[in-house]
Design an enzyme around this catalytic site. Structure first.
Site, PDB file in Angstrom:
ATOM      1  N   ASP A  82      -6.328   1.282   0.997  1.00  0.00           N
ATOM      2  CA  ASP A  82      -6.390   1.388   2.453  1.00  0.00           C
ATOM      3  C   ASP A  82      -7.812   1.086   2.896  1.00  0.00           C
ATOM      4  OD1 ASP A  82      -7.877   3.606   1.796  1.00  0.00           O
ATOM      5  OD2 ASP A  82      -6.681   5.030   2.946  1.00  0.00           O
ATOM      6  N   LYS A  94       0.831  -1.203   0.000  1.00  0.00           N
ATOM      7  CA  LYS A  94       0.000   0.000   0.000  1.00  0.00           C
ATOM      8  C   LYS A  94       0.869   1.258   0.000  1.00  0.00           C
ATOM      9  CE  LYS A  94      -1.473   2.264   3.415  1.00  0.00           C
ATOM     10  NZ  LYS A  94      -2.027   2.735   4.702  1.00  0.00           N
TER      11      LYS A  94
END
Length: 239
Positions: free
Chosen positions: A139, A121
């Site tokens: 996220d 991420k």
């Protein structure tokens, strides 16, 4: 509604009404961004922005951070979530940037993931924001909103599965923007516990809104802001 139609509605709305979205993290260069993104894991951007000025003043370059220990870093980030682990990550990140990458933040996801505290991420955020690469960082907001809107199937139960499902239907040049669109929509409208469906401009085609309104109609009750369904689980921590 077919999934291609949902993506068309999504892209049409945001390209028209929010054509230039940006991260809410404050940064002046790639080094500052990667530090900020590491700190932002399970923490709000607002809190990260509060601690960054003093941290960067003390450690303005990867070389300065490389010379520091976790104990040196900790006092500057004590108000951030998981400060002990993140202090260790930042000290290690500074050393690796200096020793392995000549003090420069690498531009590939694979190289970025070698850095302490940098997962997929974080790497996707960096290459998307700094290098404008077509990377979709997933996220908790992206995960939640993409499911609620019906942009990804229920079987997409991991961040990687959501990432793959999203990039399949979003043009490459819009992927960096779409990442911010989903985050900001989740942060201010499609919030976790009480989504603001009554003011959401996407509710006319939102799968979550449709299902909740249908349930309310069947129960013969009037709904205002529908609460999150207990069956809609999110494997990511809420930030």
């Amino acid at each position: 509604m077919r999934i291609t139609e949902r993506f068309r509605h999504f892209l049409d709305y945001f390209t028209t009404n929010f054509p230039q979205p940006e991260t809410e993290l404050h940064y002046a260069n790639p080094y500052e961004l990667i530090v900020a993104v590491v700190l932002s894991a399970q923490c709000t951007d607002k809190r990260v922005n509060m601690v960054m000025p003093a941290l960067i003043e003390q450690f303005p370059t990867p070389a300065h951070l490389a010379a520091a220990t976790a104990e040196d870093v900790f006092p500057f980030i004590r108000s951030i979530s998981y400060p002990n682990n993140k202090a260790k990550h930042l000290a290690g990140l500074g050393r690796m940037l200096t020793e392995n990458f000549g003090g420069e933040v690498p531009s590939s996801i694979e190289e970025l993931q070698q850095l302490p505290g940098v997962g997929r991420k974080t790497a996707n955020v960096v290459v998307s924001v700094i290098y404008n690469q077509p990377a979709m960082a997933v996220d908790t907001h992206v995960f939640r909103v993409s499911h609620r809107l019906g942009l990804v199937p229920r079987t997409a139960t991991t961040p990687l599965a959501v990432e793959k499902a999203l990039v399949k239907y979003i043009p490459e040049e819009l992927i960096p923007k779409a990442h911010h669109w989903l985050i900001l929509h989740g942060r201010y409208i499609c919030v976790a516990r009480q989504p603001k469906c009554s003011i959401c401009p996407l509710s006319s085609w939102c799968k979550y809104y449709e299902q909740n309104e249908l349930a309310v109609a069947k129960a013969g009750r009037i709904s205002t802001f529908p609460a999150e369904s207990k069956q809609n689980t999110d494997p990511l921590s809420t930030t």
